[in-house]
Design an enzyme around this catalytic site. Structure first.
Site, PDB file in Angstrom:
ATOM      1  N   HIS A 119       0.803  -1.228   0.000  1.00 12.33           N
ATOM      2  CA  HIS A 119       0.000   0.000   0.000  1.00 12.33           C
ATOM      3  C   HIS A 119       0.827   1.265   0.000  1.00 12.33           C
ATOM      4  O   HIS A 119       0.301   2.360  -0.010  1.00 12.33           O
ATOM      5  CB  HIS A 119      -0.923   0.014   1.222  1.00 12.33           C
ATOM      6  CG  HIS A 119      -1.919  -1.098   1.184  1.00 12.33           C
ATOM      7  ND1 HIS A 119      -3.112  -0.992   0.517  1.00 12.33           N
ATOM      8  CD2 HIS A 119      -1.854  -2.355   1.680  1.00 12.33           C
ATOM      9  CE1 HIS A 119      -3.754  -2.134   0.616  1.00 12.33           C
ATOM     10  NE2 HIS A 119      -3.016  -2.984   1.311  1.00 12.33           N
ATOM     11  N   ARG A 120       2.150   1.084   0.023  1.00 17.23           N
ATOM     12  CA  ARG A 120       2.987   2.281   0.068  1.00 17.23           C
ATOM     13  C   ARG A 120       2.810   3.144  -1.176  1.00 17.23           C
ATOM     14  O   ARG A 120       2.881   4.363  -1.103  1.00 17.23           O
ATOM     15  CB  ARG A 120       4.457   1.913   0.253  1.00 17.23           C
ATOM     16  CG  ARG A 120       4.902   1.968   1.701  1.00 17.23           C
ATOM     17  CD  ARG A 120       6.378   1.651   1.845  1.00 17.23           C
ATOM     18  NE  ARG A 120       7.240   2.709   1.347  1.00 17.23           N
ATOM     19  CZ  ARG A 120       7.521   3.821   2.005  1.00 17.23           C
ATOM     20  NH1 ARG A 120       6.990   4.029   3.190  1.00 17.23           N
ATOM     21  NH2 ARG A 120       8.314   4.724   1.501  1.00 17.23           N
ATOM     22  N   ALA A 121       2.558   2.499  -2.298  1.00 16.14           N
ATOM     23  CA  ALA A 121       2.387   3.249  -3.544  1.00 16.14           C
ATOM     24  C   ALA A 121       1.185   4.189  -3.431  1.00 16.14           C
ATOM     25  O   ALA A 121       1.264   5.364  -3.809  1.00 16.14           O
ATOM     26  CB  ALA A 121       2.198   2.296  -4.712  1.00 16.14           C
TER      27      ALA A 121
END
Ligand SMILES: [Zn+2]
Length: 360
Positions: free
Chosen positions: A282-284
Site C-alpha cells: 500500500h505504500r504506492a
C-alpha cells in the site's frame, strides 16, 4: 562555503523536468521520504541537488549545536539543547543555508551514524558522542551518489533515519539518539547493479532520467554552460528572477501544504491506479496521495486535481511495479493517463463524500 556564488542556478538546468519536480516536492514536504534518481552518468544530477539547496530559504539554527537544532521547535531538539532550555539558558541563534552533505564512497557505519564513547560512559556515567554524517545532514540534504553500490546495511540505516527523522546509536546497552531530519537523495545507474526491491520501495519517489535527445535543448545546454563558465556572476544575475520566483513558490507551498484537501473521488482514483499498475503493498497509494497533495500546494491550490495525480503517480510508481524485461520508459505514463481518463466518480454511495484534510 566560499564558492557559494558559483553554484549553477536550478532554473537554468535545461529539461529534466521530472527530476527537478521530484526535488522540489521533497523540499516542500520532507515527509515524502526522499527521491531516487535513476539514470546514466552526466545528466546533471549532482548539479541539480546543489542548485536545489542554494534555492532554499536560509534556516534558523542553534548556533553552537552540533546537530543544528531548530530553535523554534522544541519537540525536535537534541538532548543538549533540551537540557539547556530546561536550565532556562538562552539558545544562540544564527542563520544558515541548507546544507548538502555528500556521503563519501565506502563510508563505514560508524562514519554514518557517529560513535559513542563507551569507556567514557562507563567511567563517568555521561554520554560522549562523536557525530557522523547523519548529524551533519540534519535539516539539510543527504546526497548519496551511486547508492546501489553501497552496502545494503548502510542503505538500510539511511532509509530508517530518513523515515523517522532520528538517528539512534546503540552500543553495549548504552543508547544515544539525536534529530536527523533530512531529504535523502540517492542516485544510481541501473546498469551498474540494482538495489534490492525492499530498499527501492522505501524511497518515497523515483525518477528515471536520460540524456536529452532534442537538438535545440542540447545546444541550449552547451550555450548556458559556456556562459556560466565564462561569467558565473553574470549568469546568475540573468537567472535571479526565475530563481526568486520558484523560491517563493516553495515557501508558499510549505504554508499551503497543511490546508490541501483531497476528495474521495481522487482517493479512489489513486487506489485504482495502484491496482491496475500491479504494485505490491500500500505504500504506492500512500505516496501517490502525499505527492499529489504536495503538487497541489506547489501549484498554489487547496484542492488535489487529477493532473496532480498523473504527475505524482509516475514518481510514486516507477520503482514499485513488477517490471517486465525490455521495459520501455514512457509506457507506464500512457497507461496511467488512460486509467485517469477512464475513471468516473463511483462508489460514492458507500462512503462519506465529504473531503478530508490530510496531514502529510
Ligand atoms: Zn541541539
Amino acid at each position: 562555503m566560499k564558492n557559494e556564488n558559483l553554484i549553477y542556478p536550478f532554473t537554468a538546468i535545461v529539461g529534466q523536468e521530472k527530476m527537478k519536480n521530484s526535488l522540489i516536492l521533497n523540499a516542500i514536504n520532507p515527509k515524502l521520504g526522499g527521491v531516487l534518481i535513476r539514470g546514466e552518468k552526466g545528466t546533471a544530477k549532482s548539479i541539480a541537488v546543489r542548485a536545489l539547496a542554494n534555492l532554499l530559504p536560509e534556516i534558523d539554527v542553534v548556533a553552537d549545536c552540533k546537530f543544528g537544532c531548530n530553535p523554534h521547535k522544541r519537540a525536535s531538539m537534541c538532548q543538549e539543547c533540551t537540557n539547556r532550555l530546561e536550565r532556562r539558558e538562552e539558545l544562540p541563534i544564527k542563520k544558515r543555508k541548507t546544507r548538502v552533505v555528500e556521503l563519501p564512497v565506502g563510508s563505514t557505519e560508524d562514519r554514518v551514524i557517529g560513535t559513542l564513547d563507551i569507556e567514557h560512559a562507563i567511567k563517568k556515567g555521561e554520554k560522549r558522542f562523536e557525530p557522523g554524517v547523519l548529524a551533519e545532514a540534519n535539516r539539510g540534504i543527504l546526497y548519496v551518489d551511486e547508492v546501489n553500490l553501497l552496502d545494503d546495511h548502510i542503505v538500510d540505516v539511511l532509509l530508517d533515519s530518513a523515515a523517522m527523522g532520528v538517528n539512534v546509536v546503540e552500543r553495549e546497552g548504552v543508547s544515544y539518539s539525536h534529530p536527523a531530519e533530512f531529504i535523502l537523495i540517492g542516485t544510481m545507474n541501473p546498469e551498474e547493479g540494482e538495489l534490492r526491491p525492499q530498499l527501492l520501495d522505501r524511497f518515497g519517489l523515483c525518477v528515471h532520467i536520460e540524456g536529452i535527445a532534442d537538438l535545440d535543448q542540447r545546444v541550449e545546454i552547451v550555450k548556458r554552460r559556456a556562459f556560466y563558465e565564462q561569467d558565473p556572476a553574470g549568469f546568475q544575475k540573468t537567472w535571479k528572477e526565475e530563481e526568486e520566483k520558484i523560491r517563493k513558490a516553495i515557501i508558499r507551498a510549505r504554508e499551503l501544504l497543511g490546508q490541501v484537501n483531497i476528495s474521495d473521488e481522487i482517493l479512489y482514483l489513486i487506489a485504482q491506479i495502484a491496482l491496475d499498475m500491479n504494485v505490491d503493498g500500500h505504500r504506492a497509494d500512500i505516496m501517490m496521495m502525499k505527492a499529489s497533495i504536495t503538487l497541489a500546494s506547489f501549484n498554489g491550490r487547496r484542492e488535489v486535481l487529477k493532473e496532480d495525480v498523473q504527475s505524482a503517480a509516475d514518481m510514486a510508481l516507477q520503482h514499485r511495479m513488477r517490471r517486465k524485461p525490455f521495459h520501455k520508459p514512457g509506457v507506464e505514463e500512457e497507461k496511467i493517463a488512460g486509467i485517469i481518463s477512464h475513471a468516473h466518480p463511483h462508489r460514492h454511495e458507500y462512503v462519506h463524500t465529504h473531503s478530508h484534510s490530510h496531514k502529510t
